[in-house]
Design a protein around this motif. Structure first.
Motif, PDB file in Angstrom:
ATOM      1  N   HIS A  93       4.947  10.783  11.247  1.00 31.20           N
ATOM      2  CA  HIS A  93       3.815  11.520  10.668  1.00 31.20           C
ATOM      3  C   HIS A  93       3.657  11.228   9.185  1.00 31.20           C
ATOM      4  N   SER A  94       4.755  10.970   8.484  1.00 30.40           N
ATOM      5  CA  SER A  94       4.636  10.669   7.056  1.00 30.40           C
ATOM      6  C   SER A  94       3.951   9.328   6.824  1.00 30.40           C
ATOM      7  N   PHE A 110       3.995  -2.012  11.859  1.00 22.70           N
ATOM      8  CA  PHE A 110       4.659  -1.566  10.635  1.00 22.70           C
ATOM      9  C   PHE A 110       5.344  -0.219  10.865  1.00 22.70           C
ATOM     10  N   ARG A 111       4.628   0.730  11.461  1.00 24.08           N
ATOM     11  CA  ARG A 111       5.213   2.045  11.746  1.00 24.08           C
ATOM     12  C   ARG A 111       6.384   1.932  12.709  1.00 24.08           C
ATOM     13  N   GLY A 161      -6.011  14.127   6.722  1.00 22.06           N
ATOM     14  CA  GLY A 161      -6.667  13.012   7.379  1.00 22.06           C
ATOM     15  C   GLY A 161      -5.681  11.927   7.763  1.00 22.06           C
ATOM     16  N   SER A 162      -6.190  10.947   8.447  1.00 22.25           N
ATOM     17  CA  SER A 162      -5.365   9.828   8.885  1.00 22.25           C
ATOM     18  C   SER A 162      -5.263   8.781   7.778  1.00 22.25           C
ATOM     19  N   ILE A 163      -4.095   8.212   7.647  1.00 28.15           N
ATOM     20  CA  ILE A 163      -3.917   7.136   6.668  1.00 28.15           C
ATOM     21  C   ILE A 163      -4.722   5.914   7.101  1.00 28.15           C
ATOM     22  N   TYR A 164      -4.916   5.773   8.409  1.00 29.22           N
ATOM     23  CA  TYR A 164      -5.732   4.663   8.884  1.00 29.22           C
ATOM     24  C   TYR A 164      -7.138   4.743   8.294  1.00 29.22           C
ATOM     25  N   GLY A 165      -7.633   5.943   8.029  1.00 27.83           N
ATOM     26  CA  GLY A 165      -8.938   6.102   7.388  1.00 27.83           C
ATOM     27  C   GLY A 165      -8.967   5.479   6.002  1.00 27.83           C
ATOM     28  N   PHE A 193       0.831  -1.202   0.000  1.00 32.59           N
ATOM     29  CA  PHE A 193       0.000   0.000   0.000  1.00 32.59           C
ATOM     30  C   PHE A 193       0.867   1.254   0.000  1.00 32.59           C
ATOM     31  N   PHE A 194       1.848   1.296   0.908  1.00 34.03           N
ATOM     32  CA  PHE A 194       2.680   2.491   0.994  1.00 34.03           C
ATOM     33  C   PHE A 194       3.569   2.656  -0.233  1.00 34.03           C
TER      34      PHE A 194
END
Length: 177
Positions: free
Chosen positions: A87-88, A118-119, A99-103, A17-18
């Motif tokens: 934050h990236s 992962f982070r 917004g949040s990437i989790y969204g 995804f990233f």
């Protein structure tokens, strides 16, 4: 399937995804500029050998109150790079809204725990890389200039090169979505 295996399988989904997300989205370029700038400043701090602060003083003794501003600035500058690095991987900008990437990821078959792991792994790799560079700088300059390495130098490297950035990054990883 056990939870550990399930989370390991999710890591490849998050990685892909990233990889795709970073290809098409350049909104995190500001984060990268800040990370590079403050990592460079952090390395400049590590060029100043710990022995320089100890000159003319007894073995491994530094009066901390004499250098309180220096250590305070150093804490500030070593916590900024891991904070922006995390934050990236947390925040994105879409159509002018932040917004949040989790969204974006919550509709995929992923758990929040897998995303945090992962982070955490990404943050740990980043901190270890900067720690190794800073340690080589500090130890190399100490050996070249003073032909010795003091115990205080190793403690200084451990605290400011790894401990404080790791603590700041870990708190940010585990306390937010």
């Amino acid at each position: 399937m056990e939870e550990k295996e399930y989370i390991e399988n999710q890591q490849s989904i998050i990685e892909s995804f990233f990889k795709t997300y970073r290809t098409y989205d350049v909104s995190d370029i500001g984060y990268k500029i800040v990370i590079v700038l403050f990592t460079f400043i952090q390395m400049i701090f590590f060029v100043l050998p710990y022995e320089y602060m100890c000159e003319g003083k007894s073995f491994n003794y530094v009066n901390v109150s004499d250098y309180m501003e220096f250590f305070g600035l150093m804490i500030l500058f070593v916590t900024i790079p891991p904070t922006f690095y995390i934050h990236s991987y947390k925040i994105h900008e879409e159509k002018g809204a932040i917004g949040s990437i989790y969204g974006k990821l919550k509709y995929l078959p992923l758990s929040l725990k897998a995303l945090r792991i992962f982070r955490f792994r990404k943050m740990t790799r980043f901190i270890l890389k900067t720690f190794l560079i800073c340690a080589v700088l500090q130890l190399g300059i100490s050996l070249l200039a003073y032909q010795r390495i003091m115990v205080g130098t190793l403690i200084h490297i451990g605290i400011y090169g790894f401990g404080i950035p790791f603590l700041a990054g870990s708190v940010l990883v585990w306390t937010t979505k």
